[in-house]
Design a protein around this motif. Structure first.
Motif, PDB file in Angstrom:
ATOM      1  N   SER F 389       0.857  -1.177   0.000  1.00  9.53           N
ATOM      2  CA  SER F 389       0.000   0.000   0.000  1.00  9.53           C
ATOM      3  C   SER F 389       0.895   1.230   0.000  1.00  9.53           C
ATOM      4  CB  SER F 389      -0.889  -0.007   1.239  1.00  9.53           C
ATOM      5  OG  SER F 389      -0.088  -0.202   2.379  1.00  9.53           O
ATOM      6  N   PHE F 390       0.292   2.376  -0.115  1.00 12.48           N
ATOM      7  CA  PHE F 390       1.084   3.595  -0.022  1.00 12.48           C
ATOM      8  C   PHE F 390       0.174   4.770   0.273  1.00 12.48           C
ATOM      9  CE2 PHE F 390      -0.195   3.100  -4.434  1.00 12.48           C
ATOM     10  CZ  PHE F 390      -0.750   4.327  -4.711  1.00 12.48           C
ATOM     11  N   LEU F 391       0.754   5.822   0.753  1.00 13.92           N
ATOM     12  CA  LEU F 391       0.028   7.083   0.880  1.00 13.92           C
ATOM     13  C   LEU F 391       0.655   8.016  -0.128  1.00 13.92           C
ATOM     14  CD1 LEU F 391       0.203   7.396   4.762  1.00 13.92           C
ATOM     15  CD2 LEU F 391      -1.715   6.576   3.408  1.00 13.92           C
ATOM     16  N   LYS F 392      -0.167   8.900  -0.680  1.00 13.08           N
ATOM     17  CA  LYS F 392       0.410   9.768  -1.704  1.00 13.08           C
ATOM     18  C   LYS F 392       1.403  10.761  -1.102  1.00 13.08           C
ATOM     19  CE  LYS F 392      -2.541   8.976  -5.464  1.00 13.08           C
ATOM     20  NZ  LYS F 392      -3.428   9.404  -6.515  1.00 13.08           N
ATOM     21  N   ASP F 393       1.106  11.193   0.107  1.00 13.88           N
ATOM     22  CA  ASP F 393       2.005  12.168   0.715  1.00 13.88           C
ATOM     23  C   ASP F 393       2.786  11.515   1.825  1.00 13.88           C
ATOM     24  OD1 ASP F 393       1.186  14.224  -0.914  1.00 13.88           O
ATOM     25  OD2 ASP F 393      -0.527  14.660   0.362  1.00 13.88           O
ATOM     26  N   GLU F 394       3.915  10.997   1.500  1.00 10.04           N
ATOM     27  CA  GLU F 394       4.761  10.424   2.534  1.00 10.04           C
ATOM     28  C   GLU F 394       6.177  10.368   2.007  1.00 10.04           C
ATOM     29  OE1 GLU F 394       3.600   6.349   3.185  1.00 10.04           O
ATOM     30  OE2 GLU F 394       4.128   5.790   1.147  1.00 10.04           O
ATOM     31  N   PHE F 395       7.089  10.160   2.904  1.00 12.76           N
ATOM     32  CA  PHE F 395       8.496   9.969   2.543  1.00 12.76           C
ATOM     33  C   PHE F 395       9.002  11.008   1.562  1.00 12.76           C
ATOM     34  CE2 PHE F 395       7.157   5.559   3.569  1.00 12.76           C
ATOM     35  CZ  PHE F 395       7.824   5.510   4.779  1.00 12.76           C
ATOM     36  N   CYS F 396       8.609  12.234   1.783  1.00 18.23           N
ATOM     37  CA  CYS F 396       9.024  13.233   0.818  1.00 18.23           C
ATOM     38  C   CYS F 396      10.477  13.630   1.013  1.00 18.23           C
ATOM     39  CB  CYS F 396       8.129  14.449   0.888  1.00 18.23           C
ATOM     40  SG  CYS F 396       6.487  13.983   0.407  1.00 18.23           S
ATOM     41  N   GLU F 397      11.077  13.081   2.041  1.00 17.20           N
ATOM     42  CA  GLU F 397      12.491  13.442   2.212  1.00 17.20           C
ATOM     43  C   GLU F 397      13.309  13.008   1.014  1.00 17.20           C
ATOM     44  OE1 GLU F 397      13.118   9.330   4.065  1.00 17.20           O
ATOM     45  OE2 GLU F 397      11.490  10.536   3.283  1.00 17.20           O
ATOM     46  N   VAL F 398      12.742  12.063   0.256  1.00 16.99           N
ATOM     47  CA  VAL F 398      13.497  11.614  -0.899  1.00 16.99           C
ATOM     48  C   VAL F 398      13.611  12.705  -1.947  1.00 16.99           C
ATOM     49  CG1 VAL F 398      13.062   9.161  -0.632  1.00 16.99           C
ATOM     50  CG2 VAL F 398      11.475  10.539  -1.944  1.00 16.99           C
ATOM     51  N   GLU F 399      12.706  13.644  -1.922  1.00 18.00           N
ATOM     52  CA  GLU F 399      12.747  14.686  -2.938  1.00 18.00           C
ATOM     53  C   GLU F 399      12.216  16.006  -2.422  1.00 18.00           C
ATOM     54  OE1 GLU F 399      13.897  15.556  -5.880  1.00 18.00           O
ATOM     55  OE2 GLU F 399      15.210  13.885  -5.478  1.00 18.00           O
ATOM     56  N   ILE F 400      11.694  16.771  -3.347  1.00 16.83           N
ATOM     57  CA  ILE F 400      11.162  18.097  -3.057  1.00 16.83           C
ATOM     58  C   ILE F 400      10.342  18.118  -1.752  1.00 16.83           C
ATOM     59  CG2 ILE F 400       9.820  19.974  -4.066  1.00 16.83           C
ATOM     60  CD1 ILE F 400       9.883  18.110  -6.649  1.00 16.83           C
ATOM     61  N   PRO F 401      10.573  19.086  -0.909  1.00 16.96           N
ATOM     62  CA  PRO F 401       9.800  19.143   0.322  1.00 16.96           C
ATOM     63  C   PRO F 401       8.326  19.404   0.032  1.00 16.96           C
ATOM     64  CG  PRO F 401      11.134  21.115   0.046  1.00 16.96           C
ATOM     65  CD  PRO F 401      11.544  20.174  -1.030  1.00 16.96           C
ATOM     66  N   CYS F 402       7.463  18.825   0.789  1.00 21.63           N
ATOM     67  CA  CYS F 402       6.053  19.135   0.646  1.00 21.63           C
ATOM     68  C   CYS F 402       5.372  19.010   2.003  1.00 21.63           C
ATOM     69  CB  CYS F 402       5.386  18.248  -0.391  1.00 21.63           C
ATOM     70  SG  CYS F 402       5.076  16.604   0.188  1.00 21.63           S
ATOM     71  N   GLU F 403       4.053  19.147   1.985  1.00 20.52           N
ATOM     72  CA  GLU F 403       3.368  19.216   3.280  1.00 20.52           C
ATOM     73  C   GLU F 403       2.986  17.840   3.795  1.00 20.52           C
ATOM     74  OE1 GLU F 403       1.443  20.740   0.402  1.00 20.52           O
ATOM     75  OE2 GLU F 403       3.240  21.927   0.590  1.00 20.52           O
ATOM     76  N   CYS F 404       3.740  16.846   3.487  1.00 19.44           N
ATOM     77  CA  CYS F 404       3.307  15.529   3.932  1.00 19.44           C
ATOM     78  C   CYS F 404       3.513  15.390   5.432  1.00 19.44           C
ATOM     79  CB  CYS F 404       4.038  14.433   3.201  1.00 19.44           C
ATOM     80  SG  CYS F 404       5.656  14.124   3.822  1.00 19.44           S
ATOM     81  N   ASP F 405       2.900  14.344   5.924  1.00 17.40           N
ATOM     82  CA  ASP F 405       2.947  14.068   7.347  1.00 17.40           C
ATOM     83  C   ASP F 405       4.376  13.749   7.769  1.00 17.40           C
ATOM     84  OD1 ASP F 405       2.604  13.261   9.869  1.00 17.40           O
ATOM     85  OD2 ASP F 405       1.160  11.664   9.426  1.00 17.40           O
ATOM     86  N   GLN F 406       4.994  14.687   8.412  1.00 15.10           N
ATOM     87  CA  GLN F 406       6.409  14.509   8.733  1.00 15.10           C
ATOM     88  C   GLN F 406       6.635  13.367   9.710  1.00 15.10           C
ATOM     89  OE1 GLN F 406       9.194  16.129   7.522  1.00 15.10           O
ATOM     90  NE2 GLN F 406       7.820  17.006   6.009  1.00 15.10           N
ATOM     91  N   SER F 407       5.589  13.012  10.443  1.00 16.40           N
ATOM     92  CA  SER F 407       5.791  11.962  11.423  1.00 16.40           C
ATOM     93  C   SER F 407       6.108  10.643  10.743  1.00 16.40           C
ATOM     94  CB  SER F 407       4.546  11.802  12.284  1.00 16.40           C
ATOM     95  OG  SER F 407       3.472  11.415  11.467  1.00 16.40           O
ATOM     96  N   LEU F 408       5.740  10.565   9.453  1.00 18.52           N
ATOM     97  CA  LEU F 408       6.028   9.333   8.728  1.00 18.52           C
ATOM     98  C   LEU F 408       7.507   9.193   8.452  1.00 18.52           C
ATOM     99  CD1 LEU F 408       3.139   9.092   6.177  1.00 18.52           C
ATOM    100  CD2 LEU F 408       3.691   7.503   7.977  1.00 18.52           C
ATOM    101  N   LEU F 409       8.209  10.264   8.618  1.00 18.12           N
ATOM    102  CA  LEU F 409       9.616  10.210   8.274  1.00 18.12           C
ATOM    103  C   LEU F 409      10.452   9.754   9.453  1.00 18.12           C
ATOM    104  CD1 LEU F 409       9.775  13.600   6.420  1.00 18.12           C
ATOM    105  CD2 LEU F 409       9.031  11.396   5.589  1.00 18.12           C
ATOM    106  N   GLY F 410       9.791   9.506  10.541  1.00 15.17           N
ATOM    107  CA  GLY F 410      10.542   9.082  11.697  1.00 15.17           C
ATOM    108  C   GLY F 410      11.356  10.203  12.292  1.00 15.17           C
ATOM    109  N   LYS F 411      11.015  11.438  11.909  1.00 22.02           N
ATOM    110  CA  LYS F 411      11.806  12.561  12.406  1.00 22.02           C
ATOM    111  C   LYS F 411      11.012  13.368  13.424  1.00 22.02           C
ATOM    112  CE  LYS F 411      14.352  13.174   8.142  1.00 22.02           C
ATOM    113  NZ  LYS F 411      14.278  13.840   6.862  1.00 22.02           N
ATOM    114  N   ALA F 412       9.780  12.976  13.588  1.00 19.88           N
ATOM    115  CA  ALA F 412       8.906  13.787  14.429  1.00 19.88           C
ATOM    116  C   ALA F 412       9.443  13.905  15.854  1.00 19.88           C
ATOM    117  CB  ALA F 412       7.512  13.199  14.451  1.00 19.88           C
TER     118      ALA F 412
END
Lengths: 141, 560, 141, 424, 370, 412
Positions: F389-412
């Motif tokens: 599965s996937f969410l459209k807004d996640e793991f944006c650290e791989v590229e251009i910053p966006c308003e995705c849920d930062q908690s998904l990045l494990g950086k929260a």
């Protein structure tokens, strides 16, 4: 780091966006560092972790996966899966401190010839700075 | 592997010739295993070049060919055709891109040459693993099933049915015509809808190539382009019928947002608050009357009922309300008509004219951001609304609510049956929102009209006709279809049946065989992206022409 | 020993000799013990030792393998392999003390209906004497 | 089915999709395009709403399919000159302008550009960059073969008859000065017109400051300015190199004058705002609109996400772009009658869609009518929106009226259906 | 009398000197030998191509982390090596390699086989816990005396095949009293002689078999018989057999570690051997209960029927068993019986066909004479 | 599933209380016996000590008299229960109503396998039990008598003793009665508890002081079992939960230091390869892993096969090359395939003949990666597998910053 270090970078490019972007960089005669070898795949989601790991463990100094921007996938959602798989692999490498920076995922669209050149050049520079993949000299892998 | 690989390096004039030391390249690769010949040529994509290649392939009895030239996006097809002419399977040719990727990108000749050698070695290594692939041909059934007998369904059927194509229409209600039946007239011609629909239905009924099932439902449908098997539950107790069709058109239309969901609209609680459909009904019977039997002296026509709730603009309501206002002004003397709107959405070239016409008739337009409350007050109806933060109020005899269009309840059922994805609004998702507006991810299944989202009648008709266009050009009597050959295949002995591949396939090309416990790829549907391959942990699924070993060889050569 | 014990015996018979022999026994109305259940294979060479082992471990009280006499094989030499495999199985079972007598190999030609009658009856008798296969007492196998 | 040929006029998305679908049905297609490349207006966009999808990535595979399809004969630099109706077909005369570069020989290496002494404004790039007299409109153009502009080529316009700088630079004998404009006659069973749209010309309108102030751009100019394969390779630089702190985007330019809503401007303006939020995240963005027309199931969501990104939406009645203290100042009167003044470093005008410039001529040649707005008229806009009064001639895409990509494609596909039935 | 190379260094150093010579003189491109991986005592086979890396090599270390026959097979599986490579391996590993070659799983070409008279190896996990160091001195002493070291595995203590047969060179360790001072390497083949040409050391004539080796052989034979007898006491018959394997997890690690089990996908891991739901139902009906996962005995018996005739008694199966099942005891016992019946000696003659792939018309006359 | 799943979860959960009569194990077996006797279940899957040996194995029982020899609380985990269940239902549904009494990590593995369509749960009743942990298999095998004595103490006291396997000492999911993630997912998702649970029935004894058991059902299947057991006493779960909570808090603390310690210990290529030096490539870890379900492991296939030339070349680049090859690739590759579903059961380490700390490494990596996907394996049957599965807004650290849920990045 030896100054004449020429890194070996493997680049998996999706056919529809990134490969086209790379072509555009070429036909626009942009200067791109020669360290990245391109392997064309139909979609970035074709790349499984084994392929990336094999490349890294058998001597690649860096691995770049490039695909369409999220939402642009020729197959609608392949790149979302690719991103998740990538995130997992990256996290594993981070956790194990296995030089996660040697692995990069970038979105490059068909019109982004310049961006392709930038991505490759920047990644090449970073890898050159990091020096050879230490795994490359490890007889125990 | 036993084989003769021929390697041809294109000079591409000075483009490669001057930037890459081709002789050095040839020297480096000539002695590689299985390489029979390694040669250079001025311009391989020229007619001379193609002739030369064809002759070489025959003369040298090559089994595999590597061409080092430009991007496969430019000339892969060209050289594949050459191979085919020379009697070699086109998939045994690998085009290596040393122009864009080496000659043009790397100014240093030595580095570019080195890189080119690497790429060509990878190409040689890979091509030796290539398999000859042949296009399969599949017989097709040209008949079509249309689910839904509204305007879109009718139009689709009329556009398709003919001597060599039968069309089946399945409509759940007892009569054809759909929602358009309920409208009083069309826009901006003010013609009678009834006659329009009746005309179409009459033509349809006369057409011997159309079979209509009213009061019926599709209970099962499976297959792929050219080959669908469908089960229809005919009426009540009329039993089931199985049919075979080549394409399925989903034209299940829409439902309307129920304003009773939000008590603020007052529907069902306050007298003389009606929906626009109810108004249409009154117009149709020419009896626009209040509960007390008197004609209303003032009306508020309220736009965007349900827009906030549903999160999208239904596109058609503004014009439809204008039409009703126009009618009311015409038919009821001195009536006071006020439209309460948010944004006027009139995106067709003739709409604005019509708006101006209605405005000239004296219809008032009040803008509001939100309807706060509709209630009975002093024998009249008070409509309280908000504009720019301020509350305002008007009193009218009758309030007409114009509800948003929502996906029909059937769409979801049908989508589940056909494995079609829905988008977040609940309408059917297009194969590609921009480029394939009426195709679904399942090849051979199309959708038209409001099952895809809010549409007006002309748009629905266009979509129906577009669907017909697609079907006519893909299902041609007597002509077989040739599905993509670079597809995925499952190696059954290794498949564990975890169905991970099913979950990542957007096109529904993979199904699960419960008897064997393995996944099965339907090659007629697969588009060859390889997402399933990337997701399979045991490597039980492989993508032809992009197998793991082929890519692995490329990786190894890249690392040399 | 249980007098009423009716053993379950599985017979793997080659199509060309033994199965025909067995058929002939039938046509001749010979008395073949009801405990035998025949599974036809094209050649005794097809009898995978795993078939036999599995049959045995699943509780068959006896397993009979039958094929053409040496030299008579429809496929020239299939039964020579069978013979070696049988010896191997026999040795394994014998070494481990696993009732090797519950498994047997016989050559029965197409005309040897009487021999078929004889060996089946004899084998059934010997199995009856041995009693039921003890695997059914073992949960841990 | 009779294997009649079909002509498609205009190689934008609608034309290309129609051609591919026809070819798939086994019909031979003549695709006529006025420009030197195929792809139409869509390829000028960097991204398309609502998914912010890369337009090139989206369209390039289609362009390639068209060029590689053996059943589609593409005639570039070509226009319709005469159409003669026969019993069950049309004889069409097209004029094919000389390209002076051989499509067969050229391999697209661009070696000829540098030596050319003539420098010109690049109209494809909205004059934002220069090109040579021999040039391709933009990198990645398909077919990737340059064209010589005969009006400006020194050799062809006679200013320097012996100039052959480009010819000498070409290793493939692709430059061919001997090419002549030619007229070709083709018999076809049907014609689909997909000539698309133009943008409303804002120059004559004084109140928007276009042409007066360098930093007022049209939306199309902005598309190219933003494009990765455009003149600045996607870098946001203003004509006067000013830093960008505040941007105004004005909708509905020309609506009043033309008398219709184009239906796409609100969305593309919002798209521009989203671009800008990426490129200049700190800049203030103001959108000036009249009515929001966002008629699609996923469009409202897009609009709301634009708002959430901090884009300021202002509804106006009247608007004026002027200058104060050397800065651009947008004055708008809001509905409540109050005036608001907003300073902007950059103004982007979102003009309406108007009929393509040759529409009228073409309509005459084809013998079909125009509607009140100058778009092609169809038999019945409600019920048979792609059929003209003339049998065998069909209209699709923006030639029929303003619309977005999916609607254009749907019309194209509908027209194909009608054509195939017509040919039967 | 055979030729031998005498080097005046202790046995391991002498061998290392020869290996270094082979690399140095470019007679071989690489050497397979056990090599230290770290200070903890972990060792593994390594393909050594650089002389410096030989420093960490411990070719005679009494451990067998993997049966090297498997490694050489892997090395030469895709194609035979074009460049010569030397490999130091124990007799059972050599035999395993030969068995694999007979099954087309590798090639001997261009491989110089160096083996040793084998004193046996320690259980595999002694590598980990530092036991090895403690044990090694007593091991050396036992070797000198041609006695069984009490620390080596049971399988090794009862292995009478400790003199390699097909090796090009054999290092003498068993009964070599002056192993601290002198190293004797027998040159058994022409190839062995060729490679040893010009190597430092003296060429002498000597015989590998001696009263010492005979002594050890008979001791081991005795042990073997006892081992088999002991097994019969506990493991005989269905119930005994099932008791021995009751702890089996079904991990199939024994098959994975077995050098002879070369299949890519083991039949017992494939779908054919998965239980169908109805099997459970019927078995429960009979027995009231059933071990899960089922089929333990079937696996072991089946694997036996596939490979026991080639079993080289290397003992890897016991070594890797996580629940200490004496797998090797069972397999060597059955292997010995089978090899006896077929008069087959696995790994001793590369020309001798595998029993299952051949037959003699006149054999086993009594079979089928029931 | 036969329930409509509409039942709302009561605010204060209650359970059935049962007094221990004599022996804890006997009481538990008594419950199973009753269910067999009154035909609520057709068979039960329980651990049993093999006759005349000290080892344990799973046994599927139909005959309730055989239950006497079963041991619901074995000191070791020989075969992971998820794997046992997998082998029963892999080829399809068994139409027997089977009650499987397993440790929570085994239940969780079974649920992961259920999501992977390997285990079918239609007729399976998952019964979890408070898990005191398990002893290291090797140590137990070397000295079974003493180990058992030791284990009894742990069962009585209910503490996470150091004699237990390291992964058991840091386990937070030892009791599905109060597993934190189940609570959270239940709260955040639909009220359909039917599919949002791991086990159908849970048997708790932590907090019962060896005198009482507490049974809770979270699905209709579980409720049915509970009903058929005809237990009368109802009790609030608060007390029982608190008892579990105490143990979990200390495990949590251990987990933190554990993660840190291991990250230090094996971080970096040198350390990591050294940690794997003892590996002999037997792949036992993969074979016993419950969530390594592939028919054939990718790394056992011939895909990585190469020519001697290539091997020599690689060796020459490095001076020498360890054989067998691809040890690191195997472990990393396997990790990338299954670590998101790793339930930290420790089976891999138990099976390793070389005592490579595989389970500790995998558990640590699993903990980190699962966090970044906000995924807790095996606690909720309805949460899809992260890579499916996937969410459209996640793991944006791989590229251009966006308003995705930062908690998904494990950086929260």
């Amino acid at each position: 780091m030896s100054s004449d270090f020429k890194p070996n970078i493997v680049g998996f490019l999706c056919n529809w966006c990134s490969y086209a972007g790379a072509d555009l960089a070429g036909s626009s005669k942009m200067e791109v560092k020669p360290y990245l070898s391109v392997i064309r795949v139909m979609c970035s989601s074709r790349i499984n972790s084994n392929l990336v790991l094999t490349a890294l463990l058998w001597g690649a100094d860096g691995v770049l996966i490039a695909g369409c921007h999220p939402g642009d996938c020729h197959y609608e959602q392949g790149n979302y899966y690719a991103r998740r798989r990538f995130a997992l692999l990256k996290k594993i490498m981070e956790t194990l401190k296995l030089e996660p920076d040697r692995l990069q995922l970038s979105w490059v669209s068909a019109s982004e010839g310049k961006r392709y050149a930038e991505v490759v050049n920047k990644f090449s520079d970073e890898i050159t700075k990091m020096g050879p993949n230490p795994i490359h000299k490890n007889p125990k892998i | 592997m036993n084989g003769n690989i021929g390697v041809y390096v294109c000079e591409c004039g000075p483009n490669i010739g001057e930037k890459i030391d081709i002789d050095k390249v040839l020297e480096a690769i000539a002695s590689l295993p299985h390489v029979k010949v390694a040669k250079r040529f001025g311009l391989l994509c020229s007619n001379d070049g193609k002739k030369y290649l064809e002759d070489e392939m025959r003369k040298e009895e090559l089994t595999h060919v590597v061409i080092a030239a430009c991007s496969p996006r430019d000339h892969e097809q060209t050289f594949m055709t050459v191979a085919e002419r020379a009697g070699l399977n086109p998939y045994l040719v690998q085009l290596v891109n040393i122009r864009e990727q080496c000659a043009w990108m790397i100014p240093d000749k030595e580095a570019a040459t080195e890189k080119a050698i690497k790429y060509i070695r990878a190409g040689i290594s890979r091509v030796s693993l290539h398999q000859a692939l042949t296009k399969k041909e599949l017989e097709v059934c040209t008949d079509v099933l249309v689910i839904g007998g509204g305007i879109s369904g009718i139009e689709t059927a009329l556009s398709l049915a003919g001597e060599d194509r039968k069309v089946f229409i399945v409509e759940k209600s007892e009569e054809l015509g759909g929602k358009a039946n309920k409208l009083s007239r069309l826009l901006p011609h003010q013609g009678s809808t009834l006659s329009l629909i009746q005309e179409k239905i009459d033509t349809l009924n006369k057409n011997a190539h159309i079979e209509v099932f009213t009061g019926s439902q599709v209970v099962d449908a499976r297959g792929f382009l050219g080959n669908f098997e469908v089960v229809i539950q005919k009426g009540e107790n009329a039993g089931e019928q199985e049919i075979k069709v080549g394409a399925v058109v989903v034209a299940t239309g829409f439902d309307l947002f129920n304003p009773e969901e939000n008590p603020a609209y007052g529907l069902g609680k306050v007298d003389n608050v009606v929906t626009s459909l109810q108004l249409e009904e009154m117009i149709k019977t020419e009896k626009v009357l209040l509960k007390n039997g008197k004609p209303p002296r003032s009306l508020a026509l309220i736009h965007c009922v349900g827009r906030s709730e549903k999160g999208y603009c239904s596109k058609t309501c503004c014009l439809n309300i204008l039409k009703n206002a126009h009618f009311l002004k015409d038919k009821i003397k001195d009536v006071d008509v006020t439209e309460i709107y948010r944004d006027l959405c009139l995106p067709n070239k003739a709409d604005q004219d019509y708006y101006e016409e209605v405005e000239k008739k004296g219809v008032k337009f009040l803008r509001s951001n939100e309807i706060v409350n509709i209630k009975a007050e002093g024998g009249q109806i008070s409509v309280e609304y908000k504009i720019d933060g301020k509350s305002k109020k008007i009193s009218v005899d009758m309030a007409v609510l114009s509800p948003a269009m929502i996906p029909s309840a059937d769409s979801k059922k049908i989508a589940e049956m056909l494995n079609l994805p829905l988008d977040p609004t609940g309408f059917i998702k297009e194969a590609h929102g921009m480029l394939e507006p009426i195709a679904t991810p399942i090849e051979g299944v199309f959708a038209a009209g409001c099952s895809l989202g809010p549409k007006n009648i002309p748009e629905s008709i266009i979509q129906a006709q577009a669907t017909a266009g697609n079907i006519i050009s893909s299902l041609i009597p007597g002509k077989k279809i040739k599905p993509e050959v670079k597809v995925s295949v499952v190696r059954e002995e290794f498949c564990t049946g975890c169905q991970t591949c099913l979950s990542v396939c957007f096109y529904g090309a993979i199904s699960f065989d419960p008897h064997k416990g393995v996944s099965v790829v339907n090659e007629a549907i697969c588009r060859g992206c390889g997402s399933c391959v990337g997701s399979c942990p045991s490597g039980a699924i492989r993508s032809k022409h992009f197998t793991y070993t082929q890519l692995y060889r490329e990786v190894l050569e890249a690392l040399r | 020993m249980d007098k009423d014990f009716t053993p379950t015996i599985i017979g793997f018979l080659c199509n060309w000799c033994s199965y025909t022999g067995a058929d002939l026994a039938g046509t001749a109305r010979m008395h073949i013990p009801p405990s035998i259940r025949i599974i036809r294979v094209m050649c005794s060479g097809r009898i995978d030792p795993l078939f036999v082992l599995r049959t045995y471990l699943k509780g068959a009280d006896g397993v009979m393998m039958m094929g053409c006499h040496p030299g008579d094989c429809h496929y020239q030499k299939g039964n020579y392999s069978t013979r070696r495999r049988y010896v191997m199985l026999d040795t394994i079972l014998k070494t481990l003390g696993l009732d090797e007598k519950r498994i047997g190999l016989w050559w029965v030609s197409a005309s040897e209906a009487p021999r078929y009658e004889k060996v089946t009856n004899e084998f059934t008798e010997s199995i009856k004497k041995m009693g039921p296969n003890p695997v059914f007492k073992e949960i841990f196998i | 089915m009779k294997q009649h040929n079909v002509m498609v006029v205009g190689a934008g998305v609608a034309g290309m999709k129609a051609s591919l679908l026809l070819a798939q049905a086994g019909v031979k297609v003549h695709l006529i395009e006025r420009e030197s490349l195929i792809g139409g207006q869509t390829i000028k966009f960097e991204e398309v709403y609502p998914n912010m999808e890369c337009a090139t990535c989206m369209v390039a595979p289609i362009q390639q399919d068209v060029l590689q399809n053996e059943d589609i004969e593409v005639s570039l630099l070509s226009t319709l000159k005469k159409v003669e109706e026969k019993s069950d077909s049309y004889e069409v005369e097209i004029e094919k302008k000389a390209r002076y570069v051989s499509l067969e020989n050229c391999i697209g290496c661009n070696a000829c550009f540098d030596p050319c002494p003539v420098e010109l404004d690049n109209t494809f790039e909205e004059n934002l960059s220069k090109k040579k007299a021999i040039s391709v409109p933009c990198p990645g153009a398909l077919p990737n073969v340059p064209t010589i502009d005969p009006a400006n080529c020194l050799r062809l316009n006679g200013k320097k008859k012996d100039c052959k700088a480009c010819q000498e630079a070409c290793m493939f004998d692709a430059v061919d000065f001997s090419q002549k404009d030619e007229k070709v006659k083709i018999d076809v069973g049907a014609i689909i017109v997909t000539t698309g749209f133009d943008m409303f010309d804002v120059k004559p309108l004084d109140e928007y400051g276009y042409g007066k102030y360098p930093n007022v751009y049209t939306a199309m100019e902005f598309e190219r300015l933003y494009a990765q394969n455009g003149p600045t390779e996607g870098k946001l630089v203003l004509r006067d190199d000013k830093p960008i702190k505040s941007i105004g985007i004005i909708h509905c330019i020309g609506r009043k004058e033309l008398g219709y809503c184009s239906g796409v401007c609100c969305m593309y303006s919002a798209k521009i705002a989203q671009f800008l939020k990426h490129k200049a995240p700190d800049a203030k963005i103001h959108e000036f609109y009249r009515d929001l027309c966002i008629p699609g199931k996923s469009y409202q969501n897009f609009y709301e996400s634009t708002r959430k990104k901090g884009v300021n939406f202002i509804r106006f009645n009247e608007i004026h772009v002027g200058k104060s203290n050397g800065n651009i100042e947008i004055t708008c009167s809001e509905e409540n009658g109050q005036d608001q003044k907003i300073k902007a470093d950059m103004v982007i005008l979102s003009p309406a869609l108007i009929p393509g410039k040759d529409t009228e001529t073409l309509a005459k040649i084809l013998g079909v009518g125009l509607d009140t707005h100058g778009f092609f008229a169809t038999q019945n806009q409600q019920l048979s929106p792609v059929i003209t009064e003339k049998k065998g001639i069909f209209i699709a895409g923006c030639a029929e009226g303003p619309k977005d990509i999916p609607d254009s494609i749907a019309q194209a596909e509908a027209a194909v259906g009608k054509v195939l039935l017509h040919l039967q | 009398m055979a030729k031998a190379l005498k080097i005046n260094k202790n046995t391991e150093e002498g061998l290392l000197q020869l290996l270094e010579f082979l690399l140095d003189s470019e007679k071989v491109e690489g050497i397979f030998s056990l090599k230290k991986l770290n200070k903890n005592g972990n060792i593994a086979y390594s393909l050594i191509t650089n002389k410096d890396e030989l420093k960490g090599a411990v070719p005679l270390d009494p451990h067998m982390p993997v049966n090297a026959g498997k490694i050489l097979s892997h090395f030469t599986l895709a194609e035979k090596t074009k460049r010569p490579v030397a490999a130091v391996l124990r007799p059972c590993e050599l035999r395993a390699f030969v068995e694999l070659i007979k099954r087309a799983q590798g090639s001997l070409e261009n491989i110089l086989l160096i083996s040793l008279s084998c004193g046996g190896v320690f259980p595999i996990d002694t590598m980990n816990n530092g036991d090895a160091k403690k044990r090694s001195s007593s091991y050396a002493e036992s070797l000198k005396k041609a006695e069984n070291s009490p620390d080596v595995r049971k399988t090794c203590q009862s292995c009478d095949n400790f003199l390699p047969q097909l090796a090009d060179m054999t290092v003498l360790t068993v009964g070599k009293k002056d192993a601290d001072k002198e190293c004797i390497i027998y040159l058994n083949t022409k190839q062995g002689e060729n490679f040893a040409k010009d190597a430092p050391g003296n060429t002498i004539s000597a015989e590998i078999e001696s009263s010492e080796t005979e002594k050890l052989k008979s001791k081991r034979k005795e042990n073997k018989e006892k081992l088999f007898k002991d097994f019969e006491k506990t493991g005989n018959g269905i119930s005994g057999f099932s008791r021995v394997f009751a702890a089996c997890l079904g991990c199939h690690g024994c098959g994975e570690a077995c050098p002879i089990c070369y299949c890519t996908l083991c039949d017992f891991d494939s779908k054919t051997c998965e239980y169908k739901p109805e099997s459970y139902e019927s078995e429960l009906e009979h027995k009231g209960g059933l071990k899960i996962p089922p089929g333990t005995l079937f696996y072991h018996l089946g694997r036996m029927s596939h490979m026991a005739v080639s079993c080289v008694a290397c003992g890897m199966c016991s070594d890797v068993c996580p629940v200490n099942i004496p797998v090797a005891d069972v397999f060597t016992k059955v292997g010995a019986a089978l090899q006896d019946v077929f008069q087959y000696s696995p790994g001793k003659d590369i020309e001798e066909p595998v029993p299952s792939g051949t037959f003699k018309e006149e054999e086993f006359k009594e079979v089928g004479e029931h | 599933m036969n329930s409509t799943g509409k039942e709302k979860k009561e605010k204060t959960a209650t359970g059935k209380i049962l007094s221990v009569e004599g022996d804890l194990r006997k009481t538990i077996k008594g419950l199973l016996k009753k269910l067999l006797k009154n035909n609520t279940l057709d068979a039960v899957l329980v651990p049993m000590k093999a006759p005349e040996t000290e080892s344990y194995a799973w046994v599927l029982l139909e005959d309730e008299t055989l239950l006497d020899a079963a041991d619901p609380l074995p000191p070791v985990m020989t075969v992971q229960g998820g794997r046992a269940l997998d082998s029963i239902t892999k080829q399809g549904d068994v139409y027997l109503k089977i009650g499987a009494l397993m440790r929570p990590c085994e239940i969780r593995a079974a649920v992961e396998l259920y999501k992977l369509n390997q285990v079918k749960l239609e007729h399976i009743h998952l019964i979890s039990i408070d898990c005191p942990g398990a002893l290291p298999l090797k140590e137990y095998m070397d000295n079974p008598i003493k180990s058992k004595e030791n284990f009894e103490k742990i069962v009585q006291k209910g503490d996470k003793n150091e004699a237990l396997r390291p992964v058991c000492q840091i386990c937070q999911h030892f009791s599905l009665l109060s597993s934190p993630s189940t609570e959270e997912t239940k709260a955040s998702s639909s009220p359909d508890t039917e599919n949002h649970s791991a086990a159908d029935l849970h048997i708790g004894f932590f907090g019962g002081n060896g005198k009482k058991l507490c049974l809770t059902a979270s699905t209709s299947k579980g409720k049915d079992l509970l009903e058929k057991l005809e237990l009368s006493q109802d009790d609030s779960l608060e007390y029982w939960k608190a008892a579990g909570e105490k143990i979990r808090q200390s495990a949590l603390k251990n987990r933190e230091s554990f993660n840190k310690e291991w990250q230090e210990k094996i971080g970096g290529i040198e350390n990591f390869t050294t940690a794997l030096d003892a590996c002999i490539n037997c792949h036992n870890c993969m074979r016993v892993c419950p969530v390594c379900y592939c028919q054939q492991c990718y790394f056992d296939s011939k895909i990585l096969e190469n020519s001697p030339e290539t091997y020599l070349q690689r060796a020459q680049e490095r001076g020498s090359l360890r054989f067998p090859l691809d040890t690191l690739l195997f472990h990393l590759g396997r990790m990338s395939h299954m670590v998101l579903s790793c339930v930290s059961c420790g089976a891999c380490e138990d099976a390793c003949p070389m005592s490579v700390p595989v389970s500790q490494i995998f558990s640590m990596v699993g903990d980190q990666t699962q966090k970044s996907f906000q995924y807790v394996p095996g606690t909720d049957r309805n949460v899809p597998l992260p890579l499916q599965s996937f969410l459209k807004d996640e793991f944006c650290e791989v590229e251009i910053p966006c308003e995705c849920d930062q908690s998904l990045l494990g950086k929260a």
